[in-house]
Design an enzyme around this catalytic site. Structure first.
Site, PDB file in Angstrom:
ATOM      1  N   ASP A   1      -1.398  -8.127   7.099  1.00  0.00           N
ATOM      2  CA  ASP A   1      -2.850  -8.054   6.899  1.00  0.00           C
ATOM      3  C   ASP A   1      -3.199  -8.555   5.513  1.00  0.00           C
ATOM      4  OD1 ASP A   1      -1.708  -5.787   5.646  1.00  0.00           O
ATOM      5  OD2 ASP A   1      -3.505  -4.569   5.957  1.00  0.00           O
TER       6      ASP A   1
ATOM      7  N   GLY B   1       0.348  -5.150   0.706  1.00  0.00           N
ATOM      8  CA  GLY B   1      -0.848  -5.059  -0.114  1.00  0.00           C
ATOM      9  C   GLY B   1      -0.722  -5.745  -1.460  1.00  0.00           C
TER      10      GLY B   1
ATOM     11  N   GLY C   1       0.823  -1.198   0.000  1.00  0.00           N
ATOM     12  CA  GLY C   1       0.000   0.000   0.000  1.00  0.00           C
ATOM     13  C   GLY C   1       0.858   1.250   0.000  1.00  0.00           C
TER      14      GLY C   1
ATOM     15  N   GLU D   1       5.223  -5.859   7.497  1.00  0.00           N
ATOM     16  CA  GLU D   1       4.464  -4.858   8.239  1.00  0.00           C
ATOM     17  C   GLU D   1       4.959  -4.616   9.660  1.00  0.00           C
ATOM     18  OE1 GLU D   1       1.911  -6.097   4.870  1.00  0.00           O
ATOM     19  OE2 GLU D   1       3.176  -7.146   6.297  1.00  0.00           O
TER      20      GLU D   1
END
Length: 349
Positions: free
Chosen positions: A143, A112, A64, A135
């Site tokens: 995630d 992401g 992301g 992360e």
């Protein structure tokens, strides 16, 4: 420059992430664009297969756009939460795609980028693949469905991957369950040509046969030699016990693993471990994503997420000051409370 290119070649629909200077990092606009594209492609009977690729030579997607998250208001009902909600819905949609979905996981595929590729029906890795969930190094948690994927890896390999953030090459990615087929980066043109000639109704069986016929041997997975130690150490349910077990293990691999963990946010490590354990028992990907969304809500109003991004990409000093600074200071009660679900859901009941 359009950050997403939708290309049609015969029965093939190719989604091309087009931010090569940012290694195709996902913006909220790109997430929305992918969702709208899938609306159209899934409804089109002339589309037989969907292929996701990244422009440039560096990778499919570096994750992301964390700079935009850093700059967003630090609140649990703001722009960051909206981004994660839409991103997680996209992840689940890819997993449930009614059309064969092929992800070309060449080069760097992180965070992401894994969310839009590792849930695909067909995950193609190459000799240049570097697959990672980094992360915890920025005070966040693995995630985009990692809570579903990691506990389903062999033994404790998934947990090791998620906590250390280590890059995996093609063979290791296939061992851990993040890749299905190994091809060379230079095979992409041939893959595009052959997928485009498949009948629109060929389905998963036709795509599987095509990719299997082209597959190349990735060689042995280096991580396999370390699995007994990983399984032994990472079977513990407390981060403190994992660190103590690593202290007792001889060899460079254990020492490097401990150093990897020592550099991560203690808060993120404890949250990530709890998510992985909970993820082993959830019924489906959507339930895992709900837990991750709850974790994001807790993290977005904390300190470590922004300190991690500051140290990694703003000031680039690589010296984050975590708060709390030690595992013992992160209470188990706080971790449990952080993962409580509330009315703000990714998938409303």
């Amino acid at each position: 420059m359009d950050p997403l290119i939708v290309e049609r070649i015969g029965a093939l629909a190719r989604l091309r992430l087009n931010r090569p200077s940012a290694i195709n990092a996902l913006t909220h606009g790109m997430v929305r664009g992918l969702t709208l594209a899938l609306d159209q492609l899934e409804a089109d009977p002339a589309v037989g297969v969907i292929l996701l690729t990244g422009e440039g030579e560096r990778g499919l997607c570096a994750g992301g756009d964390i700079r935009s998250l850093y700059e967003a208001p630090r609140e649990d009902n703001g722009a960051s939460m909206a981004f994660w909600r839409d991103e997680y819905r996209l992840n689940a949609r890819i997993a449930r795609s009614p059309k064969p979905f092929v992800a070309w996981m060449d080069g760097l595929v992180m965070g992401g980028g894994i969310g839009i590729s590792a849930h695909a029906a067909f995950r193609v890795v190459t000799q240049r693949s570097k697959i990672a969930l980094p992360e915890c190094a920025i005070g966040f948690v693995p995630d985009v469905g990692a809570t579903w994927l990691l506990p389903r890896a062999p033994g404790q390999l998934g947990l090791w991957m998620g906590l250390t953030g280590r890059n995996l090459g093609a063979a290791d990615a296939m061992l851990v369950g993040f890749g299905d087929v190994h091809l060379f980066a230079e095979d992409l043109g041939q893959v595009v040509a052959q997928l485009s000639t498949l009948p629109a109704g060929a389905g998963n069986g036709g795509v599987k046969a095509l990719l299997r016929a082209m597959a190349r041997d990735p060689g042995p997975a280096p991580l396999a030699a370390h699995q007994p130690m990983i399984d032994r150490v990472f079977s513990a349910n407390r981060m403190e016990d994992i660190m103590a077990a690593l202290d007792a293990e001889p060899g460079e691999f254990a020492a490097r693993t401990r150093a990897d963990l020592q550099a991560k946010s203690p808060t993120a490590l404890k949250l990530a471990l709890r998510l992985a354990r909970l993820g082993a028992g959830v019924a489906n990907l959507e339930a895992a994503l709900e837990l991750e969304y709850a974790a994001a809500r807790a993290v977005v109003v904390g300190l470590d997420f922004y300190e991690g991004i500051r140290a990694a990409i703003i000031d680039k000093d690589r010296q984050p000051k975590w708060q709390p600074a030690t595992l013992s200071e992160v209470s188990d009660d706080w971790v449990a409370q952080a993962l409580n679900l509330n009315q703000d859901r990714v998938f409303p009941i």
